[in-house]
Scaffold this motif. Structure first.
Motif, PDB file in Angstrom:
ATOM      1  N   PHE A   1       0.909  -1.136  -0.138  1.00  7.98           N
ATOM      2  CA  PHE A   1      -0.128   0.155  -0.052  1.00  7.98           C
ATOM      3  C   PHE A   1       0.844   1.218   0.050  1.00  7.98           C
ATOM      4  CE2 PHE A   1      -1.967   3.248   3.190  1.00  7.98           C
ATOM      5  CZ  PHE A   1      -2.642   3.681   2.170  1.00  7.98           C
ATOM      6  N   LYS A   2       1.929   1.228   0.916  1.00  8.46           N
ATOM      7  CA  LYS A   2       2.894   2.313   0.927  1.00  8.46           C
ATOM      8  C   LYS A   2       3.404   2.729  -0.401  1.00  8.46           C
ATOM      9  CE  LYS A   2       5.141   3.398   4.724  1.00  8.46           C
ATOM     10  NZ  LYS A   2       5.948   3.170   5.863  1.00  8.46           N
ATOM     11  N   ALA A   3       4.039   1.646  -0.813  1.00  8.00           N
ATOM     12  CA  ALA A   3       4.646   1.895  -2.109  1.00  8.00           C
ATOM     13  C   ALA A   3       3.776   2.166  -3.220  1.00  8.00           C
ATOM     14  CB  ALA A   3       5.059   0.409  -2.964  1.00  8.00           C
ATOM     15  N   TRP A   4       2.557   1.654  -3.296  1.00  8.35           N
ATOM     16  CA  TRP A   4       1.537   1.959  -4.190  1.00  8.35           C
ATOM     17  C   TRP A   4       1.253   3.858  -4.097  1.00  8.35           C
ATOM     18  CZ3 TRP A   4      -3.208   4.388  -3.136  1.00  8.35           C
ATOM     19  CH2 TRP A   4      -4.346   4.157  -4.245  1.00  8.35           C
ATOM     20  N   LEU A   5       1.057   4.076  -2.860  1.00  8.42           N
ATOM     21  CA  LEU A   5       0.846   5.457  -2.435  1.00  8.42           C
ATOM     22  C   LEU A   5       1.736   6.443  -2.936  1.00  8.42           C
ATOM     23  CD1 LEU A   5      -1.418   6.621  -0.966  1.00  8.42           C
ATOM     24  CD2 LEU A   5      -0.308   6.566   1.228  1.00  8.42           C
ATOM     25  N   ARG A   6       3.130   6.062  -3.063  1.00  7.16           N
ATOM     26  CA  ARG A   6       3.962   6.932  -3.544  1.00  7.16           C
ATOM     27  C   ARG A   6       4.018   7.557  -4.931  1.00  7.16           C
ATOM     28  NH1 ARG A   6       7.755   3.750  -0.537  1.00  7.16           N
ATOM     29  NH2 ARG A   6       8.302   2.331  -2.293  1.00  7.16           N
ATOM     30  N   GLY A   7       2.888   7.026  -5.459  1.00 10.23           N
ATOM     31  CA  GLY A   7       2.409   7.517  -7.184  1.00 10.23           C
ATOM     32  C   GLY A   7       3.364   7.308  -8.034  1.00 10.23           C
ATOM     33  N   PRO A   8       3.179   7.823  -9.270  1.00  4.63           N
ATOM     34  CA  PRO A   8       4.405   7.829 -10.340  1.00  4.63           C
ATOM     35  C   PRO A   8       5.409   8.561 -10.044  1.00  4.63           C
ATOM     36  CG  PRO A   8       1.858   8.543 -11.185  1.00  4.63           C
ATOM     37  CD  PRO A   8       1.882   8.449  -9.797  1.00  4.63           C
ATOM     38  N   GLY A   9       5.338   9.706  -9.355  1.00 11.40           N
ATOM     39  CA  GLY A   9       6.530  10.513  -9.043  1.00 11.40           C
ATOM     40  C   GLY A   9       7.555   9.714  -8.158  1.00 11.40           C
ATOM     41  N   GLY A  10       6.962   8.759  -7.213  1.00  5.15           N
ATOM     42  CA  GLY A  10       7.644   8.056  -6.406  1.00  5.15           C
ATOM     43  C   GLY A  10       8.022   6.705  -6.697  1.00  5.15           C
ATOM     44  N   GLY A  11       7.664   6.071  -8.163  1.00  4.56           N
ATOM     45  CA  GLY A  11       7.674   4.804  -8.418  1.00  4.56           C
ATOM     46  C   GLY A  11       6.395   3.906  -8.272  1.00  4.56           C
ATOM     47  N   GLY A  12       5.468   4.791  -7.499  1.00  3.03           N
ATOM     48  CA  GLY A  12       4.271   3.816  -7.267  1.00  3.03           C
ATOM     49  C   GLY A  12       3.301   4.067  -8.297  1.00  3.03           C
ATOM     50  N   ARG A  13       1.868   3.404  -8.365  1.00  5.52           N
ATOM     51  CA  ARG A  13       1.158   3.409  -9.103  1.00  5.52           C
ATOM     52  C   ARG A  13      -0.024   4.346  -8.718  1.00  5.52           C
ATOM     53  NH1 ARG A  13      -1.189  -1.277  -9.738  1.00  5.52           N
ATOM     54  NH2 ARG A  13      -0.431  -2.144  -8.059  1.00  5.52           N
ATOM     55  N   ALA A  14      -0.233   4.869  -7.533  1.00  6.53           N
ATOM     56  CA  ALA A  14      -1.536   5.667  -7.229  1.00  6.53           C
ATOM     57  C   ALA A  14      -1.727   6.762  -8.240  1.00  6.53           C
ATOM     58  CB  ALA A  14      -1.095   6.109  -5.701  1.00  6.53           C
ATOM     59  N   PRO A  15      -3.081   7.058  -8.411  1.00  6.65           N
ATOM     60  CA  PRO A  15      -3.314   8.204  -9.191  1.00  6.65           C
ATOM     61  C   PRO A  15      -3.114   9.418  -8.509  1.00  6.65           C
ATOM     62  CG  PRO A  15      -5.203   6.996  -8.515  1.00  6.65           C
ATOM     63  CD  PRO A  15      -4.046   6.168  -7.910  1.00  6.65           C
ATOM     64  N   GLU A  16      -3.183  10.468  -9.133  1.00  4.56           N
ATOM     65  CA  GLU A  16      -3.139  11.654  -8.615  1.00  4.56           C
ATOM     66  C   GLU A  16      -4.556  11.748  -7.849  1.00  4.56           C
ATOM     67  OE1 GLU A  16      -1.670  14.782  -7.809  1.00  4.56           O
ATOM     68  OE2 GLU A  16       0.191  13.145  -8.506  1.00  4.56           O
ATOM     69  N   PHE A  17      -4.526  12.247  -6.503  1.00  8.15           N
ATOM     70  CA  PHE A  17      -5.797  12.722  -6.011  1.00  8.15           C
ATOM     71  C   PHE A  17      -5.620  13.696  -4.853  1.00  8.15           C
ATOM     72  CE2 PHE A  17      -4.739  10.897  -1.722  1.00  8.15           C
ATOM     73  CZ  PHE A  17      -3.626   9.923  -1.866  1.00  8.15           C
ATOM     74  N   ASP A  18      -6.708  14.125  -4.847  1.00  6.31           N
ATOM     75  CA  ASP A  18      -6.749  15.604  -3.820  1.00  6.31           C
ATOM     76  C   ASP A  18      -7.870  15.438  -2.611  1.00  6.31           C
ATOM     77  OD1 ASP A  18      -9.046  16.337  -5.364  1.00  6.31           O
ATOM     78  OD2 ASP A  18      -7.901  17.684  -6.218  1.00  6.31           O
ATOM     79  N   THR A  19      -8.805  14.342  -3.077  1.00  6.30           N
ATOM     80  CA  THR A  19     -10.002  13.955  -2.200  1.00  6.30           C
ATOM     81  C   THR A  19     -10.033  12.681  -1.753  1.00  6.30           C
ATOM     82  OG1 THR A  19     -11.048  15.933  -3.358  1.00  6.30           O
ATOM     83  CG2 THR A  19     -12.581  14.557  -1.691  1.00  6.30           C
ATOM     84  N   VAL A  20     -10.225  12.203  -0.440  1.00  6.85           N
ATOM     85  CA  VAL A  20     -10.049  10.728  -0.244  1.00  6.85           C
ATOM     86  C   VAL A  20     -11.590  10.521   0.470  1.00  6.85           C
ATOM     87  CG1 VAL A  20      -9.263   8.926   1.295  1.00  6.85           C
ATOM     88  CG2 VAL A  20      -7.627  10.620   0.334  1.00  6.85           C
ATOM     89  N   ILE A  21     -12.294   9.496  -0.142  1.00  9.66           N
ATOM     90  CA  ILE A  21     -13.663   9.297   0.315  1.00  9.66           C
ATOM     91  C   ILE A  21     -13.671   7.967   1.372  1.00  9.66           C
ATOM     92  CG2 ILE A  21     -16.152   8.827  -0.569  1.00  9.66           C
ATOM     93  CD1 ILE A  21     -15.335  10.495  -3.361  1.00  9.66           C
ATOM     94  N   ASP A  22     -14.210   8.034   2.261  1.00  7.94           N
ATOM     95  CA  ASP A  22     -14.400   6.976   3.079  1.00  7.94           C
ATOM     96  C   ASP A  22     -15.861   6.220   2.442  1.00  7.94           C
ATOM     97  OD1 ASP A  22     -14.975   5.196   5.157  1.00  7.94           O
ATOM     98  OD2 ASP A  22     -15.295   6.512   6.698  1.00  7.94           O
ATOM     99  N   GLY A  23     -15.664   5.296   1.723  1.00  9.39           N
ATOM    100  CA  GLY A  23     -16.698   4.657   0.764  1.00  9.39           C
ATOM    101  C   GLY A  23     -17.531   4.142   1.762  1.00  9.39           C
ATOM    102  N   ALA A  24     -17.341   3.179   2.980  1.00 16.51           N
ATOM    103  CA  ALA A  24     -18.018   2.487   3.564  1.00 16.51           C
ATOM    104  C   ALA A  24     -19.137   3.534   4.314  1.00 16.51           C
ATOM    105  CB  ALA A  24     -17.341   1.726   4.595  1.00 16.51           C
ATOM    106  N   ASN A  25     -18.530   4.677   4.982  1.00 14.61           N
ATOM    107  CA  ASN A  25     -19.248   5.611   5.392  1.00 14.61           C
ATOM    108  C   ASN A  25     -20.316   6.207   4.593  1.00 14.61           C
ATOM    109  OD1 ASN A  25     -19.288   8.875   6.386  1.00 14.61           O
ATOM    110  ND2 ASN A  25     -19.092   7.185   8.438  1.00 14.61           N
TER     111      ASN A  25
END
Ligand SMILES: [Zn+2]
Length: 572
Positions: A352-376
């Motif tokens: 998860f942490k590796a993913w979170l680093r995003g393209p800039g840090g070698g991870g695969r997470a997309p750009e995001f600026d809003t996190v949604i607590d889906g279950a809530n």
């Protein structure tokens, strides 16, 4: 020894009177371990009762002295439960006269009862008896005595003697051991004693609460008969700013009162000597500032702050104060610690942490600026009788599209069980697939708590990243985070939501409540820009109950502006 323990257990659990199930208060705990207020009255933990076993009855018959001890403890327990002082004193007189061993716990319970009703002299007699007979005092008993002495008896010095004795005996002090004595000194205007003890408490790594801080602020304005004090006032105000997000009325009055008292006396030179001696940094600099000749001062209670953050009292623009990167790192480290308490989660968390680093840090997470607590979002208002067992996928979709429509880049965090194709209702499989294709979805692996994932992702992203959830994050696991950091963070990032009427497209409108442009916390010089760029000392204190603020403005044209936030926060 084994015999004694059996009797003690029997005494604690024996039936009372004609009601076979009425519990007898146990002696063990004269103060609740979890008591949050150091000045709350002592409480009992009530145990259920156990029937006397045949074995106990046999033992009692064969040892009348033990039976008598047990009977005294039982009657004392009842007297304490019923706040029956005369009976308790009569029992103690017997105990003394006939040298009955009711055990440390019996005596401790007696002291708890007597001090609750401020029977200091009687409590002291019990204490003397205990010492003579070499019964050990518990921390709770010391606290009972110290509180009664310092607050009711107005003898904080005697209380501090007891505290010293307690520490010398190797008992671990807590906030409640110091609090009543600090408050007791402060109430009598004994500023030096109060602060000396406060420093000792801090040296023990015990964090103060608003109660002690307000008492200390008040003593700085000469309440109780002392002088107006500058250095200690600013230092305590900085502690309040650091520890208390929304101060109560007592703090308002203590702060307002100090400034008003100084204006009233026209005495701005107090503290000058200390400030001059100790150079020009931090609180000393603030103290030095405070003695600049005849500043203009206004104290306004109950002002409001508009949407742009402008104070209606003085025109200062309040700021948005973000966590410093240091504090944010600390928060993430703590979350990680809690996740990795179960080592089985290690590999997934690392991924998860590796993913979170995003393209800039070698991870695969997309750009995001809003996190949604889906279950809530998905379970919002879904607790009616015929509600389906799964999350409401439409609600989630409405919220996602609402933020996309605002030009935001949402990251939807959902636990694997909500997106597992074997579990998703057929009608929503395509929707979930779309989320995947659009790279909006962060799936939390099984055996993991999604709370940690959305929280960590939002803190990690930093800046103005929003977190969409109505979860107030008060669960026990959030309580394990440093509250002073976490609550500040939450105030800046959490977005609340609700749903309005149905719209043309079929979905419901989404109503959101984003954080204000300014932080609702104590803001001092260095964290607010005065209107017109003056170098003023402004203090703004929000209130715990409503949207009113206390505004204190000291105008000192040409003075150097002091910094005041101790490195906890930085402007955004
Ligand atoms: Zn103001």
């Amino acid at each position: 020894m084994a015999l004694k323990r059996v009797y003690k257990a029997a005494a604690l659990n024996e039936d009372v009177g004609s009601n076979p199930s009425a519990p007898v208060p146990p002696f063990q705990s004269t103060l609740s371990e979890s008591s949050s207020s150091p000045n709350a009255p002592p409480q009992d933990h009530k145990n259920g009762s156990l029937r006397q076993t045949k074995r106990m009855k046999r033992l009692l018959a064969s040892d009348p002295a033990a039976a008598e001890r047990m009977d005294y403890r039982r009657r004392l327990g009842l007297a304490r439960r019923d706040d029956d002082i005369p009976t308790a004193l009569q029992l103690f007189a017997d105990v003394q006269a006939r040298d009955i061993d009711i055990g440390s716990e019996g005596f401790n319970a007696l002291i708890a009862l007597l001090t609750t009703f401020e029977r200091l002299e009687d409590a002291d007699k019990v204490l003397t008896h205990m010492r003579r007979k070499q019964f050990s005092l518990t921390e709770a008993t010391y606290v009972c005595m110290m509180r009664a002495l310092a607050l009711g008896g107005r003898q904080p010095e005697a209380a501090e003697d007891l505290l010293r004795e307690m520490l010398a005996g190797g008992l671990r002090p807590r906030l409640r051991s110091y609090s009543p004595i600090i408050v007791g000194y402060a109430e009598q205007g004994k500023l030096e004693n109060a602060f000396a003890l406060y420093d000792k408490m801090l040296a023990q790594d015990i964090e103060p609460t608003e109660t002690e801080l307000v008492a200390l602020l008040r003593v700085c304005s000469g309440e109780g008969g002392g002088n107006v004090e500058v250095d200690n006032f600013y230092r305590t105000l900085a502690d309040l700013q650091d520890l208390v997000l929304e101060p109560g009325e007592g703090a308002w009055e203590a702060v307002a009162g100090w400034f008003e008292k100084r204006r009233e006396r026209g005495d701005w030179a107090v503290g000058h000597d200390q400030a001059a001696k100790s150079g020009g940094r931090g609180k000393d600099r603030k103290a030095a500032l405070a003695q600049t000749p005849s500043p203009e001062m206004s104290v306004r209670r109950g002002v409001v702050v508009d949407e742009a953050g402008v104070c209606s009292g003085c025109g200062t623009v309040l700021e948005s104060i973000q966590l410093s990167s240091e504090a944010a790192n600390e928060l993430m480290t703590k979350v990680e610690e809690l996740v990795l308490a179960d080592r089985a989660r290690e590999a997934e968390w690392a991924r998860f942490k590796a993913w979170l680093r995003g393209p800039g840090g070698g991870g695969r997470a997309p750009e995001f600026d809003t996190v949604i607590d889906g279950a809530n979002v998905g379970y919002f208002q879904m607790n009616y009788a015929q509600a389906p067992p799964h999350v409401n996928y439409e609600q989630i979709s409405w919220v996602v599209e609402h933020f996309v429509g605002m030009g935001k880049k949402p990251l939807l965090v959902l636990h694997a069980r909500h997106v597992d194709s074997r579990r998703v209702p057929p009608g929503y499989i395509a929707l979930v697939q779309k989320w995947r294709e659009r790279q909006l979805l962060l799936v939390v692996p099984y055996r993991n708590n999604d709370d940690w994932f959305w929280l960590f992702a939002t803190v990690f992203k930093g800046g103005r990243t929003l977190l969409v959830t109505n979860d107030e994050m008060r669960d026990h696991h959030f309580q394990m985070l440093s509250q002073r950091t976490f609550l500040r963070w939450k105030e800046r990032h959490q977005v609340h939501f609700s749903f309005g009427g149905y719209e043309k497209g079929g979905g419901r409108s989404v109503l959101i409540q984003v954080p204000a442009v300014y932080s609702k916390c104590i803001q001092g010089p260095g964290s607010g820009k005065a209107a017109g760029g003056r170098e003023d000392e402004n203090w703004h204190l929000p209130s715990a109950g409503d949207d009113k603020w206390l505004c204190v403005q000291v105008r000192r044209e040409g003075a150097t502006r002091a910094q005041s936030d101790g490195g906890m926060t930085e402007k955004s």
